[in-house]
Design a protein around this motif. Structure first.
Motif, short mmCIF file in Angstrom:
data_model
loop_
_atom_site.label_atom_id
_atom_site.label_comp_id
_atom_site.label_asym_id
_atom_site.label_seq_id
_atom_site.Cartn_x
_atom_site.Cartn_y
_atom_site.Cartn_z
N GLY A 184 -29.81 68.05 68.55
CA GLY A 184 -30.17 68.15 67.15
C GLY A 184 -31.63 67.84 66.88
N SER A 185 -31.97 67.90 65.61
CA SER A 185 -33.38 67.84 65.21
C SER A 185 -34.04 66.49 65.49
N SER A 186 -33.34 65.39 65.22
CA SER A 186 -33.97 64.08 65.42
C SER A 186 -34.18 63.78 66.90
N THR A 187 -33.28 64.27 67.75
CA THR A 187 -33.48 64.12 69.19
C THR A 187 -34.76 64.82 69.64
N CYS A 188 -35.03 65.98 69.05
CA CYS A 188 -36.23 66.74 69.42
C CYS A 188 -37.50 66.02 68.97
N ILE A 189 -37.46 65.36 67.84
CA ILE A 189 -38.58 64.54 67.40
C ILE A 189 -38.86 63.46 68.45
N ASN A 190 -37.79 62.80 68.89
CA ASN A 190 -37.93 61.74 69.90
C ASN A 190 -38.48 62.30 71.22
N ALA A 191 -38.03 63.50 71.59
CA ALA A 191 -38.46 64.10 72.86
C ALA A 191 -39.94 64.47 72.83
N VAL A 192 -40.43 64.98 71.70
CA VAL A 192 -41.85 65.29 71.58
C VAL A 192 -42.68 64.01 71.69
N ALA A 193 -42.25 62.96 70.99
CA ALA A 193 -42.96 61.68 71.05
C ALA A 193 -42.97 61.13 72.47
N ALA A 194 -41.84 61.20 73.16
CA ALA A 194 -41.75 60.69 74.53
C ALA A 194 -42.67 61.47 75.47
N THR A 195 -42.76 62.78 75.27
CA THR A 195 -43.62 63.60 76.12
C THR A 195 -45.09 63.27 75.91
N ARG A 196 -45.47 63.06 74.68
CA ARG A 196 -46.86 62.67 74.40
C ARG A 196 -47.20 61.35 75.09
N ILE A 197 -46.27 60.40 74.99
CA ILE A 197 -46.49 59.10 75.63
C ILE A 197 -46.66 59.29 77.13
N ALA A 198 -45.80 60.13 77.72
CA ALA A 198 -45.85 60.37 79.16
C ALA A 198 -47.17 60.98 79.59
N GLN A 199 -47.71 61.87 78.77
CA GLN A 199 -48.96 62.56 79.13
C GLN A 199 -50.16 61.61 79.22
N ARG A 200 -50.09 60.50 78.53
CA ARG A 200 -51.21 59.57 78.57
C ARG A 200 -50.88 58.29 79.35
N SER A 201 -49.73 58.31 80.06
CA SER A 201 -49.30 57.13 80.81
C SER A 201 -49.46 57.36 82.31
#
Length: 335
Positions: free
Chosen positions: A279-296
């Protein structure tokens, strides 16, 4: 708990999803609904198979969880909701046999707003001299059982499933119960864990965490639209501080704002690459997690909440996601 292979492989981090969508009623709200009903029973406010009614005002998964559990436990479920609620959610509620009361969308300060309508209905039933049936108002946004059940169950489950080893926890905030309960537990056990609130466009929670001010540009005079939070995303995003959110706010370390477009593209990406239909809120979380990963650093462990299935979002969110090229790249998702 499942590892999201595509996001992990492309970022070099380990990104995991806590599949709350695998609960019997299809979301994390099953935990809350059960805790609320059991608390009413302990306090003697309701008893099974006596005609007592649980009222709630909700346009989302909470109503479905209450409808399911009321059937199982011997109560009637009465749901007040906006008259523009998606057809698939209405059909689920009807299939569970809930009493449905549709009201015009309105601000929380309006007495006829759906949450206030539920509160009023519960009181009216309890005060009715012609019946012995009692009504209770679940009040998910302010009910203290909400964050506590996540502190007792979801948080400890994440901690054990990750073998006491995670660097980031990512979740959105609707009522605030999930993020507060999980965050409070996790950071009491390891205060180096960073907690990131993922927020949709139009919500004020991002600014609350980043700057201490609950404000978004959609609040400006002359620009505010009908919805309190102007987004396709359902289940998270708010422009007020609830009791449940306040219990964990001090433990939240950062926030990421995600656009509807990014979330829609992430939905298609996860479906095409991982077979995850979310669902939509899961996708919000997934985008945020990916951004975090890219700078970690490589190997950083990130856990996100997978709130519910895409099946509850077919007529709105997934209608748009189906327009996205299934071969979309992660770079295109994050643009």
């Amino acid at each position: 708990m499942v590892k999201i292979s595509s996001l992990s492989n492309l970022t070099g981090c380990e990104i995991y999803a806590k599949l709350e969508l695998a609960n019997p009623g299809g979301s994390a709200k099953d935990r809350v609904a059960l805790a609320v009903i059991q608390d009413f029973e302990k306090r003697g406010l309701i008893s099974p198979n006596s005609g007592d009614v649980v009222f709630e005002g909700t346009s989302g998964s909470t109503g479905i969880s209450f409808a399911m559990l009321c059937n199982a436990l011997g109560y009637t479920c009465h749901i007040c909701l906006p008259d523009d609620t998606s057809n698939e959610k209405l059909q689920l509620l009807e299939s569970y046999g809930a009493d449905i009361e549709k009201v015009k969308p309105a601000s929380i300060v309006d007495p006829s707003q759906y949450v206030n309508a539920a509160r009023r209905g519960a009181q009216a039933l309890t005060d009715d001299p012609t019946t012995d049936a009692r009504g209770v108002f679940a009040d998910q946004f302010e009910n203290d059982n909400n964050w506590r059940v996540h502190y007792r169950s979801t948080g400890p489950e994440i901690w054990e499933q990750m073998d006491h080893d995670l660097d980031y926890f990512v979740a959105g905030s609707g009522t605030g119960g999930t993020i507060s309960g999980c965050t409070k537990f996790l950071r009491e056990h390891d205060d180096s864990i960073r907690v990131v609130l993922a927020d949709p466009q139009g919500s004020g929670m991002y600014n609350r965490i980043k700057y201490g001010v609950m404000y978004d540009s959609v609040e400006k005079e002359g620009t505010r639209r009908r919805h309190q939070v102007d987004t396709l995303i359902e289940g998270i995003g708010l422009n007020r501080v609830t009791h449940n959110f306040a219990q964990g706010e001090d433990y939240i370390t950062d926030s990421e704002r995600v656009t509807d477009e990014q979330a829609i593209k992430m939905a298609r990406f996860l479906s095409s690459n991982d077979g995850l239909f979310v669902g939509s809120s899961t996708c919000i979380n997934a985008v945020a997690a990916t951004r975090i990963a890219q700078r970690s650093e490589k190997g950083t462990k990130i856990v996100l909440i997978a709130c519910d299935s895409g099946a509850r979002h077919l007529s709105k969110f997934w209608k748009e996601a189906l327009k996205v090229d299934p071969k979309i790249t992660l770079e295109q998702v994050l643009q």
